[in-house]
Scaffold this motif. Structure first.
Motif, PDB file in Angstrom:
ATOM      1  N   LEU A  85      63.124 -13.298  18.422  1.00 29.34           N
ATOM      2  CA  LEU A  85      64.318 -12.648  18.954  1.00 29.34           C
ATOM      3  C   LEU A  85      63.925 -11.216  19.283  1.00 29.34           C
ATOM      4  O   LEU A  85      63.657 -10.416  18.383  1.00 29.34           O
ATOM      5  CB  LEU A  85      65.456 -12.676  17.937  1.00 29.34           C
ATOM      6  CG  LEU A  85      66.749 -11.948  18.345  1.00 29.34           C
ATOM      7  CD1 LEU A  85      67.353 -12.577  19.594  1.00 29.34           C
ATOM      8  CD2 LEU A  85      67.763 -11.947  17.202  1.00 29.34           C
ATOM      9  N   GLU A  86      63.861 -10.890  20.570  1.00 26.01           N
ATOM     10  CA  GLU A  86      63.406  -9.554  20.954  1.00 26.01           C
ATOM     11  C   GLU A  86      64.054  -9.107  22.251  1.00 26.01           C
ATOM     12  O   GLU A  86      64.483  -9.927  23.081  1.00 26.01           O
ATOM     13  CB  GLU A  86      61.877  -9.511  21.083  1.00 26.01           C
ATOM     14  CG  GLU A  86      61.305 -10.466  22.113  1.00 26.01           C
ATOM     15  CD  GLU A  86      59.781 -10.415  22.175  1.00 26.01           C
ATOM     16  OE1 GLU A  86      59.205  -9.478  21.610  1.00 26.01           O
ATOM     17  OE2 GLU A  86      59.182 -11.300  22.795  1.00 26.01           O
ATOM     18  N   VAL A  87      64.111  -7.785  22.412  1.00 24.26           N
ATOM     19  CA  VAL A  87      64.622  -7.160  23.623  1.00 24.26           C
ATOM     20  C   VAL A  87      63.429  -6.623  24.408  1.00 24.26           C
ATOM     21  O   VAL A  87      62.615  -5.855  23.880  1.00 24.26           O
ATOM     22  CB  VAL A  87      65.592  -6.007  23.286  1.00 24.26           C
ATOM     23  CG1 VAL A  87      66.057  -5.315  24.560  1.00 24.26           C
ATOM     24  CG2 VAL A  87      66.780  -6.531  22.491  1.00 24.26           C
ATOM     25  N   LEU A  88      63.315  -7.017  25.671  1.00 21.37           N
ATOM     26  CA  LEU A  88      62.213  -6.596  26.532  1.00 21.37           C
ATOM     27  C   LEU A  88      62.767  -5.740  27.657  1.00 21.37           C
ATOM     28  O   LEU A  88      63.766  -6.101  28.281  1.00 21.37           O
ATOM     29  CB  LEU A  88      61.482  -7.815  27.112  1.00 21.37           C
ATOM     30  CG  LEU A  88      60.961  -8.851  26.108  1.00 21.37           C
ATOM     31  CD1 LEU A  88      60.413 -10.071  26.840  1.00 21.37           C
ATOM     32  CD2 LEU A  88      59.897  -8.241  25.212  1.00 21.37           C
ATOM     33  N   PHE A  89      62.117  -4.598  27.909  1.00 21.65           N
ATOM     34  CA  PHE A  89      62.487  -3.738  29.033  1.00 21.65           C
ATOM     35  C   PHE A  89      61.542  -3.992  30.196  1.00 21.65           C
ATOM     36  O   PHE A  89      60.332  -4.175  29.994  1.00 21.65           O
ATOM     37  CB  PHE A  89      62.411  -2.260  28.646  1.00 21.65           C
ATOM     38  CG  PHE A  89      63.469  -1.828  27.665  1.00 21.65           C
ATOM     39  CD1 PHE A  89      64.607  -2.591  27.462  1.00 21.65           C
ATOM     40  CD2 PHE A  89      63.334  -0.646  26.955  1.00 21.65           C
ATOM     41  CE1 PHE A  89      65.581  -2.196  26.561  1.00 21.65           C
ATOM     42  CE2 PHE A  89      64.300  -0.247  26.052  1.00 21.65           C
ATOM     43  CZ  PHE A  89      65.427  -1.019  25.857  1.00 21.65           C
ATOM     44  N   SER A  90      62.076  -3.989  31.394  1.00 21.30           N
ATOM     45  CA  SER A  90      61.254  -4.183  32.587  1.00 21.30           C
ATOM     46  C   SER A  90      60.181  -3.106  32.668  1.00 21.30           C
ATOM     47  O   SER A  90      60.469  -1.911  32.536  1.00 21.30           O
ATOM     48  CB  SER A  90      62.142  -4.124  33.831  1.00 21.30           C
ATOM     49  OG  SER A  90      61.384  -4.268  35.011  1.00 21.30           O
ATOM     50  N   GLY A  91      58.930  -3.543  32.859  1.00 16.99           N
ATOM     51  CA  GLY A  91      57.825  -2.602  32.924  1.00 16.99           C
ATOM     52  C   GLY A  91      57.484  -1.980  31.593  1.00 16.99           C
ATOM     53  O   GLY A  91      56.704  -1.024  31.548  1.00 16.99           O
ATOM     54  N   ASN A  92      58.071  -2.495  30.529  1.00 16.08           N
ATOM     55  CA  ASN A  92      57.844  -1.957  29.183  1.00 16.08           C
ATOM     56  C   ASN A  92      58.148  -0.464  29.116  1.00 16.08           C
ATOM     57  O   ASN A  92      57.506   0.297  28.388  1.00 16.08           O
ATOM     58  CB  ASN A  92      56.398  -2.211  28.729  1.00 16.08           C
ATOM     59  CG  ASN A  92      56.257  -2.209  27.231  1.00 16.08           C
ATOM     60  OD1 ASN A  92      57.187  -2.581  26.512  1.00 16.08           O
ATOM     61  ND2 ASN A  92      55.114  -1.778  26.734  1.00 16.08           N
ATOM     62  N   GLN A  93      59.148  -0.040  29.869  1.00 11.81           N
ATOM     63  CA  GLN A  93      59.503   1.379  29.952  1.00 11.81           C
ATOM     64  C   GLN A  93      60.184   1.825  28.676  1.00 11.81           C
ATOM     65  O   GLN A  93      60.989   1.093  28.095  1.00 11.81           O
ATOM     66  CB  GLN A  93      60.419   1.606  31.155  1.00 11.81           C
ATOM     67  CG  GLN A  93      60.723   3.066  31.452  1.00 11.81           C
ATOM     68  CD  GLN A  93      61.449   3.237  32.785  1.00 11.81           C
ATOM     69  OE1 GLN A  93      61.399   2.349  33.635  1.00 11.81           O
ATOM     70  NE2 GLN A  93      62.112   4.362  32.960  1.00 11.81           N
ATOM     71  N   ASP A  94      59.891   3.052  28.245  1.00  7.26           N
ATOM     72  CA  ASP A  94      60.461   3.580  27.012  1.00  7.26           C
ATOM     73  C   ASP A  94      61.275   4.853  27.205  1.00  7.26           C
ATOM     74  O   ASP A  94      61.911   5.321  26.269  1.00  7.26           O
ATOM     75  CB  ASP A  94      59.357   3.867  25.989  1.00  7.26           C
ATOM     76  CG  ASP A  94      58.811   2.602  25.346  1.00  7.26           C
ATOM     77  OD1 ASP A  94      59.611   1.698  25.066  1.00  7.26           O
ATOM     78  OD2 ASP A  94      57.592   2.521  25.138  1.00  7.26           O
TER      79      ASP A  94
END
Length: 504
Positions: A7-16
């Protein structure tokens, strides 16, 4: 967790790191080993808030009790149901997730408003996060969180007297019984009042020891003081936390001796800027503390120089009228359209190119080198004849030709970024990722380090033509003294905010 494996949240481009007004695109990834059918709904929310909390013991004897002082201030909160029903729909049917991997796309737009920088402290924090929740009636919910950082602007060019070197002198008389020796005189001088991470603080000192005591050493340190405010039943209390950010150790001198140090430098690591004007329960301030350790007595000679930490450095030719400082979201205008990158040294992958704005430098993506796919060979269809519009000129960098769109105009400009060094990248706070405690049902461990603007020192000083060396006695340049940084200025991996679980 039984059937639930991922169960995880992924951001497009792994942007922080994001700016106010940006849209966060991403996916929720769920993997179950077999069908899972105890789910009312899958909800996701995006939150930005500041939070302070601590406990105090009040009363005495049988009336003694523990009181929780808490203040929570929300900047934004957006919620979406990705599948099934919302938490308020008590009689909704259950949904099933078949065995395997499932992806649920989402997007949230961060409000276009001035926001404080993320911060982690002992008595509170400023956090921005996206949280996914698998809602299971009559059971503990499954949830996971992904934290991110917000781009903030603190332009030092609008600060009053930011380039005026602050100086201070103290005299310390050390007494022994009825006799007093001569005074210890310390004069300290900084090169200016405002800095950005990646800059050096240049410190000059003059020590005159007219006493019979030895000065063991001199410590110069950059200190961060966080002020926290929280309330209980209408009463407001305050707490402070002081941290050493970086430190410089210098030799002292013998009795009746003297020492002089000229422009000793101390590098500023990635730390939060002073951008908490709109944060009602957390404030940050910095100072350079100079302390001469006098042998045989706890009464040291100490002075403090307040400094401002910003995100845009100030130089003589870029200073602006403080009364014209942009307010709120208008302060972000110079950065509109600029990419946000994670700090590497100049010239490494990911470092923002420094060429003319609007046109990729030669060798950068979107500039096809001659002979490469996408660049029509000479005299072939699609290749403009020599001298015609669109024909690549023979001149070196500077293309497109003068007068064409994207060509940097000559002469005076009203561009707010004119004359500034290359934009900063973002680097993790001192100490790196720390564990963020969660409530029962949290899936996995959340590791997080706020990201702050950081300028590559070599690139910054080279762009502004400022020497970095430390003058030596013979007129040359000698290496700077060693500086030490603490292992961490982050919050310890425990949860001092038990009441916050109700809100997250």
């Amino acid at each position: 967790m039984g059937k639930l494996k991922v169960l995880e949240v992924l951001f497009s481009g792994n942007q922080d790191v994001y700016k106010p007004g940006d849209t966060i695109y991403g996916d929720v990834r769920i993997v179950v080993s077999e069908e899972k059918g105890d789910i009312r709904g899958i909800q996701i929310k995006c939150v930005g808030k500041s939070y302070t909390h601590w406990t105090e013991t009040e009363g005495s004897g049988d009336d003694q009790r523990t009181v929780n002082y808490t203040t929570s201030h929300k900047y934004f909160k957006q919620e979406v149901t990705l599948s099934g029903a919302g938490k308020g729909e008590k009689n909704a049917d259950r949904i099933k997730l078949p065995a395997g991997e499932h992806r649920f796309p989402f997007q949230f737009q961060i409000p276009s408003m001035s926001l404080p920088a993320p911060f982690e402290g002992q008595y509170g924090h400023v956090r921005y996060y996206v949280k996914i929740c698998i809602d299971r009636p009559w059971k503990f919910d499954h949830h996971a969180k992904r934290l991110f950082s917000i781009f903030t602007v603190k332009d030092l060019n609008y600060e009053h007297n930011v380039l005026v070197p602050p100086s201070h002198q103290i005299e310390k008389t050390v007494c022994c019984l009825c006799c007093a020796s001569g005074p210890i005189v310390v004069h300290g001088l900084l090169d200016k009042r405002g800095y950005v991470p990646g800059e050096h603080i240049f410190v000059s000192l003059d020590l005159q020891n007219n006493s019979s005591r030895t000065i063991v050493d001199i410590t110069v340190k950059l200190q961060q003081t966080a002020h926290f405010t929280a309330s209980y039943c209408g009463r407001t209390h305050h707490r402070e936390e002081t941290k050493k950010i970086t430190e410089l150790k210098l030799d002292g001198c013998e009795a009746m001796g003297s020492m002089n140090y000229d422009r000793m430098k101390m590098l500023i690591p990635p730390i939060p800027p002073c951008t908490y004007d709109n944060c009602p329960n957390i404030k940050l301030e910095y100072c350079v503390k100079i302390e001469a350790d006098i042998s045989g007595t706890p009464m040291d000679a100490t002075m403090k120089h307040p400094v401002v930490i910003g995100t845009i450095p100030a130089f003589q030719h870029t200073l602006r009228d403080p009364s014209q400082a942009p307010q709120g979201i208008a302060a972000y205008a110079p950065y509109a359209g600029q990419p946000i990158s994670v700090y590497p040294p100049a010239g490494q992958p990911g470092y923002p190119p420094t060429g003319p704005p609007g046109y990729p430098p030669t060798g950068q993506p979107a500039y096809p080198p001659a002979g490469q796919p996408g660049y029509p060979p000479a005299e072939q269809p699609g290749y403009p004849p020599a001298g015609q519009p669109g024909y690549p000129p023979a001149e070196p960098p500077g293309y497109p030709p003068a007068g064409q769109p994207a060509y940097p105009p000559a002469g005076p400009t009203t561009d707010p970024t004119a004359g500034l060094p290359p934009p900063p990248s973002y680097a993790s706070a001192v100490g790196g990722p720390q564990e963020i405690a969660g409530k029962k049902g949290a899936f996995g461990t959340v590791m997080y380090a706020p990201q702050y603007p950081y300028y590559d020192p070599d690139t910054l000083y080279a762009a502004m033509g400022i020497p970095q060396g430390v003058p030596s006695a013979d007129g040359g340049l000698q290496p700077p003294p060693t500086t030490t940084q603490p292992q961490s200025i982050q919050q310890p991996p425990y949860n001092p905010y038990p009441d916050e679980q109700k809100d997250e």
